[in-house]
Structure formats: structure tokens, C-alpha cells
Write a protein that holds these residues in place. Structure first.
Motif, PDB file in Angstrom:
ATOM      1  N   LYS A  89      33.318 -15.843  16.645  1.00 58.21           N
ATOM      2  CA  LYS A  89      34.658 -15.856  16.077  1.00 58.21           C
ATOM      3  C   LYS A  89      34.648 -15.021  14.803  1.00 58.21           C
ATOM      4  O   LYS A  89      33.606 -14.826  14.175  1.00 58.21           O
ATOM      5  N   SER A  90      35.820 -14.552  14.435  1.00 60.94           N
ATOM      6  CA  SER A  90      35.917 -13.719  13.241  1.00 60.94           C
ATOM      7  C   SER A  90      36.330 -14.576  12.043  1.00 60.94           C
ATOM      8  O   SER A  90      37.139 -15.495  12.165  1.00 60.94           O
ATOM      9  N   ILE A  91      35.759 -14.262  10.895  1.00 63.09           N
ATOM     10  CA  ILE A  91      36.111 -14.896   9.634  1.00 63.09           C
ATOM     11  C   ILE A  91      36.834 -13.849   8.788  1.00 63.09           C
ATOM     12  O   ILE A  91      36.227 -12.897   8.301  1.00 63.09           O
ATOM     13  N   ASP A  92      38.147 -14.015   8.652  1.00 61.40           N
ATOM     14  CA  ASP A  92      38.939 -13.051   7.884  1.00 61.40           C
ATOM     15  C   ASP A  92      39.106 -13.462   6.430  1.00 61.40           C
ATOM     16  O   ASP A  92      39.235 -12.617   5.548  1.00 61.40           O
ATOM     17  N   VAL A  93      39.125 -14.763   6.189  1.00 62.37           N
ATOM     18  CA  VAL A  93      39.365 -15.279   4.840  1.00 62.37           C
ATOM     19  C   VAL A  93      38.037 -15.653   4.190  1.00 62.37           C
ATOM     20  O   VAL A  93      37.298 -16.481   4.719  1.00 62.37           O
ATOM     21  N   LEU A  94      37.747 -15.037   3.062  1.00 61.59           N
ATOM     22  CA  LEU A  94      36.563 -15.395   2.302  1.00 61.59           C
ATOM     23  C   LEU A  94      36.926 -16.554   1.389  1.00 61.59           C
ATOM     24  O   LEU A  94      37.704 -16.403   0.439  1.00 61.59           O
ATOM     25  N   ASP A  95      36.391 -17.734   1.693  1.00 60.68           N
ATOM     26  CA  ASP A  95      36.738 -18.929   0.929  1.00 60.68           C
ATOM     27  C   ASP A  95      35.489 -19.740   0.613  1.00 60.68           C
ATOM     28  O   ASP A  95      34.360 -19.330   0.921  1.00 60.68           O
ATOM     29  N   ALA A  96      35.692 -20.903   0.001  1.00 57.93           N
ATOM     30  CA  ALA A  96      34.561 -21.731  -0.419  1.00 57.93           C
ATOM     31  C   ALA A  96      33.800 -22.308   0.766  1.00 57.93           C
ATOM     32  O   ALA A  96      32.633 -22.686   0.627  1.00 57.93           O
ATOM     33  N   GLU A  97      34.430 -22.390   1.907  1.00 52.78           N
ATOM     34  CA  GLU A  97      33.728 -22.868   3.101  1.00 52.78           C
ATOM     35  C   GLU A  97      32.835 -21.782   3.675  1.00 52.78           C
ATOM     36  O   GLU A  97      31.702 -22.042   4.081  1.00 52.78           O
ATOM     37  N   ALA A  98      33.329 -20.547   3.704  1.00 60.01           N
ATOM     38  CA  ALA A  98      32.546 -19.439   4.252  1.00 60.01           C
ATOM     39  C   ALA A  98      31.433 -19.017   3.303  1.00 60.01           C
ATOM     40  O   ALA A  98      30.351 -18.622   3.745  1.00 60.01           O
ATOM     41  N   ALA A  99      31.705 -19.089   1.991  1.00 63.46           N
ATOM     42  CA  ALA A  99      30.719 -18.643   1.005  1.00 63.46           C
ATOM     43  C   ALA A  99      30.617 -19.669  -0.122  1.00 63.46           C
ATOM     44  O   ALA A  99      31.009 -19.397  -1.263  1.00 63.46           O
ATOM     45  N   PRO A 100      30.094 -20.863   0.163  1.00 65.68           N
ATOM     46  CA  PRO A 100      30.027 -21.912  -0.869  1.00 65.68           C
ATOM     47  C   PRO A 100      29.172 -21.518  -2.061  1.00 65.68           C
ATOM     48  O   PRO A 100      29.376 -22.020  -3.170  1.00 65.68           O
ATOM     49  N   GLU A 124      44.227  -5.754   7.854  1.00 72.16           N
ATOM     50  CA  GLU A 124      45.403  -6.345   7.230  1.00 72.16           C
ATOM     51  C   GLU A 124      45.290  -7.857   7.079  1.00 72.16           C
ATOM     52  O   GLU A 124      45.934  -8.458   6.218  1.00 72.16           O
ATOM     53  N   ALA A 125      44.487  -8.503   7.928  1.00 72.12           N
ATOM     54  CA  ALA A 125      44.365  -9.961   7.891  1.00 72.12           C
ATOM     55  C   ALA A 125      43.349 -10.443   6.856  1.00 72.12           C
ATOM     56  O   ALA A 125      43.245 -11.648   6.618  1.00 72.12           O
ATOM     57  N   LEU A 126      42.611  -9.551   6.221  1.00 67.07           N
ATOM     58  CA  LEU A 126      41.582  -9.959   5.276  1.00 67.07           C
ATOM     59  C   LEU A 126      42.204 -10.583   4.029  1.00 67.07           C
ATOM     60  O   LEU A 126      43.190 -10.079   3.499  1.00 67.07           O
ATOM     61  N   ARG A 127      41.608 -11.676   3.568  1.00 67.92           N
ATOM     62  CA  ARG A 127      42.132 -12.395   2.420  1.00 67.92           C
ATOM     63  C   ARG A 127      40.983 -12.938   1.571  1.00 67.92           C
ATOM     64  O   ARG A 127      39.876 -13.169   2.053  1.00 67.92           O
ATOM     65  N   ILE A 128      41.291 -13.172   0.285  1.00 71.05           N
ATOM     66  CA  ILE A 128      40.383 -13.850  -0.634  1.00 71.05           C
ATOM     67  C   ILE A 128      41.040 -15.161  -1.035  1.00 71.05           C
ATOM     68  O   ILE A 128      42.172 -15.173  -1.513  1.00 71.05           O
ATOM     69  N   CYS A 129      40.346 -16.269  -0.839  1.00 75.54           N
ATOM     70  CA  CYS A 129      40.932 -17.582  -1.128  1.00 75.54           C
ATOM     71  C   CYS A 129      40.579 -18.032  -2.552  1.00 75.54           C
ATOM     72  O   CYS A 129      39.412 -17.951  -2.970  1.00 75.54           O
ATOM     73  N   PRO A 130      41.558 -18.535  -3.309  1.00 71.36           N
ATOM     74  CA  PRO A 130      41.295 -19.017  -4.672  1.00 71.36           C
ATOM     75  C   PRO A 130      40.340 -20.205  -4.744  1.00 71.36           C
ATOM     76  O   PRO A 130      39.890 -20.555  -5.838  1.00 71.36           O
ATOM     77  N   SER A 131      40.027 -20.827  -3.599  1.00 74.45           N
ATOM     78  CA  SER A 131      39.076 -21.943  -3.625  1.00 74.45           C
ATOM     79  C   SER A 131      37.721 -21.507  -4.176  1.00 74.45           C
ATOM     80  O   SER A 131      36.949 -22.330  -4.674  1.00 74.45           O
ATOM     81  N   LEU A 170      45.277  -9.518 -10.475  1.00 72.15           N
ATOM     82  CA  LEU A 170      45.583 -10.223  -9.242  1.00 72.15           C
ATOM     83  C   LEU A 170      46.478  -9.384  -8.350  1.00 72.15           C
ATOM     84  O   LEU A 170      47.441  -8.781  -8.825  1.00 72.15           O
ATOM     85  N   HIS A 171      46.169  -9.378  -7.059  1.00 73.85           N
ATOM     86  CA  HIS A 171      47.017  -8.725  -6.070  1.00 73.85           C
ATOM     87  C   HIS A 171      47.365  -9.766  -5.018  1.00 73.85           C
ATOM     88  O   HIS A 171      46.528 -10.163  -4.211  1.00 73.85           O
ATOM     89  N   PHE A 172      48.600 -10.232  -5.047  1.00 70.98           N
ATOM     90  CA  PHE A 172      49.033 -11.277  -4.125  1.00 70.98           C
ATOM     91  C   PHE A 172      49.265 -10.696  -2.732  1.00 70.98           C
ATOM     92  O   PHE A 172      49.766  -9.579  -2.585  1.00 70.98           O
ATOM     93  N   SER A 173      48.916 -11.462  -1.710  1.00 70.10           N
ATOM     94  CA  SER A 173      49.158 -11.037  -0.337  1.00 70.10           C
ATOM     95  C   SER A 173      50.594 -11.372   0.061  1.00 70.10           C
ATOM     96  O   SER A 173      51.307 -12.095  -0.640  1.00 70.10           O
ATOM     97  N   SER A 174      50.990 -10.857   1.205  1.00 68.59           N
ATOM     98  CA  SER A 174      52.347 -11.109   1.701  1.00 68.59           C
ATOM     99  C   SER A 174      52.509 -12.554   2.176  1.00 68.59           C
ATOM    100  O   SER A 174      53.619 -12.990   2.463  1.00 68.59           O
ATOM    101  N   ASP A 175      51.399 -13.310   2.268  1.00 73.38           N
ATOM    102  CA  ASP A 175      51.476 -14.704   2.710  1.00 73.38           C
ATOM    103  C   ASP A 175      52.085 -15.602   1.643  1.00 73.38           C
ATOM    104  O   ASP A 175      52.651 -16.655   1.942  1.00 73.38           O
ATOM    105  N   ILE A 176      51.912 -15.230   0.385  1.00 78.18           N
ATOM    106  CA  ILE A 176      52.255 -16.125  -0.718  1.00 78.18           C
ATOM    107  C   ILE A 176      53.737 -16.064  -1.053  1.00 78.18           C
ATOM    108  O   ILE A 176      54.310 -14.980  -1.200  1.00 78.18           O
TER     109      ILE A 176
END
Length: 393
Positions: A89-100, A124-131, A170-176
Motif C-alpha cells: 500500500k502507498s503512504i502519502d501522508v507523513l505523520d507520527a504513525e508513519a515516522a514516530p 498531488e496527494a502528498l501531505r505533511i501531518c502536524p502530528s 507554512l504552506h496549507f494544502s487544499s484539504d484545510i
């Protein structure tokens, strides 16, 4: 080419990220940087990071981390295996779960997490999570790109505790989506640190709420070290209907001037409401570089305010339909300008449609920006007269 980690005794490392190809799999061992107990600064270069192994068990001694995220492909234990190998599976969001490990680097002072933007790829789906930054209260410099989530609340909560922050980008994504009125006071977290020297909110969408500046630069707020403030982007300068960003409303520019007496570089593109008192720009007496524009900015009021800023060295006006030739002529009185750019202003005719000027140096003399602009305006007048004469014939 085998994976080669940095020397275990180093305190600074630039890691060349290995890249897989169709013909060759370049394996990375699990937690390859774990043993670098003296490492202080780590920068991933050459290629974006697409292997989570590189981000496992990072040395807790790190004070600086910089990387560009490309997403990762990992095994999927919940899916049936294919005949040619295990399911992934693909991991698009880099977050505290993917990179604790990143989220636990409490010694970090400088953190840059950006997303790769590559042609002919699905980035386009790549994201950085504030977690990732919730526990990093000691940060002094933070750059986050394409921030994930449907609300900025998680990020703002984290920023509220980062009282040593100096450089925030900060660069906000279109999701926010921006916060609602009853929650807007949370935007004060963007300026919670009195140590700020640079604040850049680069946004092609609407991650910062309409009118948020009333909390970012509230009466009594003091940001004595802030020298750079960037809001908005060129992509939204024409936006009118959905009113993205536009944090500056009535009285906000005056409050900004009171809070930031040392401000030298001010950029506000598509970030100013029609209700804002554009004349208050004259109170930014330390600003030497300004980029400004937007569909709601009044051209004549803008020109009048700029004339009060004789200290300006660099000026760019963009995407301001009401800024006309008469307003441009008034700028000839800014005799200290070293660079002038005016574009995407609908009322400017002919040779004034796009203006890019800098001092011209010749063996005999140096022609200043104001002198060049005066000459350009005279040419525009001459062309207009010639055009009218041709119409009368």
C-alpha cells in the motif's frame, strides 16, 4: 550501489537517498542511522525520501532535520498476497504513525518537511501531518509544506507552545478549511512567539481565515524582532468570489504596524480586504521591500500610502485592477527605489502594462528607477496622444 551510511562519529550528515529503478532494487537496512549518536544535523539530499526505513530510530541528538517527502510503498498485511509477491500500500501522508521517530526528536531546533512536486508523477496527494510537531516545543525554525488535515487546529495547538520560534513558514494544502468565527482566536498561535523574525504563510487556497489578522496582530501584541512577513501567493491575486485568505480587515494594518516596528519586508498578495484601511501602510516606516496586490485593493489609496514610504528600495504591485496610469505616475516621487515591478493591473495601457525597472548604469551616469519610470510614463502619454490623433483622422 550499496547503501552507505555516514561515519558514526560525524555531527553533520547529508544523506544521498538511494533510488529504486525498474532494473535494480537498492535496499536500505532498517533504521540505518540509529548508531550515529553524535549526529546533530541531518539533511536528505539529491532525491526525495521514499523509504520509511530512513526515518526509523533517528538519533535523539538531532537538532536539525531537512527532507523532501515522496511517499512510500510498504507491505499491506491486511490484503491478500499477489502471485508475484506480498501486497503493498502507498503512504502519502507523513505523520507520527508513519515516522514516530521524527515526532520524538525533542532536541530539534530546525525542521524542514517539504513535499516533492515532480512532473509526470502523482505527487498531488502528498501531505505533511502536524502530528509530527505536537511535542517539539523547542523548535526555532519550522517549514511545513502541503499541511494535511481538514482543520488547522492541531497545528495551531502545537504552535501555541513554541515560544522560541524564530522562522515559521507554512504552506496549507487544499484539504484545510479555515476556522469558523467562534474559533478564529486560535490564529493568534501563528504569532505566539515574541522571538519571530520571519513569518511566511504561503497559501494557494484558504487555510487562513478571512479576518484572521485581528488575532495574529491583536492590540497589545509585540513582535519586536519580526522583519519578514509574507501572506498569500501570486496564484490567488485575482481571486474575488471565494475570498481566499484575505486575513487583513478593518484596522488590521495599523495594528500590524504597532506590533511589528522592525518589519522590513512585507508581502500581501490577495490578502487584503476592501474594508482594510490601505492608507495605514504609511505606518510601516521600517519597510524597505514590499510586494502587494489584490482585487480589493484601491489603487489610488495604495499610491497615496506608498508615497509616504520614501525608505522603500524594492516595490512590486501585482493583480490590482484599479491601479491606473495616474497612480503609477505618482510613484515617480519614490526616488530611493532600486527595483520596481508592476504587472497584472488592468488599467495600465500600452508600455505601462508590465513595468520592470532597476537602476541603469552607464559609463557617464546612473539612471535611477524614478527617472526611468518618468520617461516611461511620458512615452505612454505620447502614445496615447498619437492614438487619439489617428482615431480623429
Amino acid at each position: 550501489m550499496a547503501w552507505k551510511p555516514p561515519d558514526v562519529s560525524c555531527s553533520f550528515a547529508t544523506v544521498c537517498v538511494p533510488r529504486n529503478s525498474f532494473w535494480e532494487e537498492r535496499a536500505v537496512p532498517k533504521a540505518p542511522l540509529r548508531g550515529l549518536t553524535n549526529l546533530r544535523e541531518l539533511c536528505f539530499v539529491r532525491n526525495p525520501v521514499d523509504k520509511l526505513e530512513l526515518l526509523q530510530d533517528l538519533p535523539p541528538s538531532l537538532t536539525r532535520l531537512e527532507l523532501i517527502w515522496l511517499g512510500a510503498i510498504v507491505p499491506d498485511p491486511d490484503a491478500p498476497a499477489y502471485f508475484y509477491g506480498p501486497a503493498t500500500k502507498s503512504i502519502d501522508v507523513l505523520d507520527a504513525e508513519a515516522a514516530p521517530s521524527i515526532a520524538q526528536l525533542t532536541a530539534l531546533r530546525r525542521l524542514h518537511l517539504l513535499c516533492a512536486q515532480l512532473e509526470n508523477t502523482n505527487t498531488e496527494a502528498l501531505r505533511i501531518c502536524p502530528s509530527l510537531v505536537q511535542q517539539l516545543q523547542q523548535l526555532q525554525e519550522l517549514r511545513l509544506d502541503h499541511i494535511a488535515g481538514c482543520s488547522p487546529t492541531m497545528l495551531l495547538d502545537a504552535l501555541q507552545s513554541m515560544t522560541q520560534m524564530q522562522h515559521l513558514e507554512l504552506h496549507f494544502s487544499s484539504d484545510i478549511y479555515p476556522l469558523e468565527d467562534e474559533e478564529m482566536q486560535q490564529y493568534a498561535a501563528l504569532t505566539a512567539s515574541s522571538q519571530l523574525t520571519c513569518l511566511k504563510l504561503l497559501d494557494d487556497n484558504d487555510g487562513v481565515a478571512y479576518g484572521a489578522a485581528q488575532y495574529m496582530f491583536a492590540a497589545g501584541k509585540q513582535l519586536p524582532k519580526l522583519k519578514q512577513l509574507h501572506l498569500g501567493s501570486y496564484a490567488i491575486r485575482w481571486a474575488a468570489d471565494n475570498e481566499p485568505l484575505k486575513p487583513f480587515g478593518e484596522g488590521d494594518i495599523a495594528r500590524l504596524a504597532a506590533a511589528c516596528p522592525a518589519l522590513e519586508h512585507f508581502q500581501a498578495i490577495g490578502a487584503i480586504q476592501g474594508a482594510a484601511d490601505i492608507g495605514s501602510l504609511a505606518q510601516l516606516t521600517a519597510v524597505t521591500q514590499m510586494v502587494i496586490g489584490g482585487v480589493e485593493v484601491d489603487g489610488s489609496q495604495l499610491a497615496a500610502a506608498l508615497l509616504q514610504l520614501q525608505q522603500l528600495r524594492e516595490l512590486e504591485i501585482t493583480g490590482t485592477p484599479s491601479f491606473g496610469a495616474a497612480d503609477l505616475v505618482r510613484l515617480t516621487r519614490l526616488t530611493n527605489l532600486r527595483r520596481l515591478a508592476v504587472d497584472a493591473c488592468e488599467q495600465l495601457p500600452g508600455v505601462l502594462d508590465e513595468v520592470f525597472l532597476a537602476p541603469m548604469v552607464s559609463p557617464a551616469d546612473t539612471i535611477s528607477v524614478s527617472e526611468q519610470l518618468r520617461s516611461l510614463c511620458m512615452r505612454a502619454v505620447a502614445q496615447s496622444i498619437l492614438h487619439l490623433e489617428e482615431e480623429d483622422q
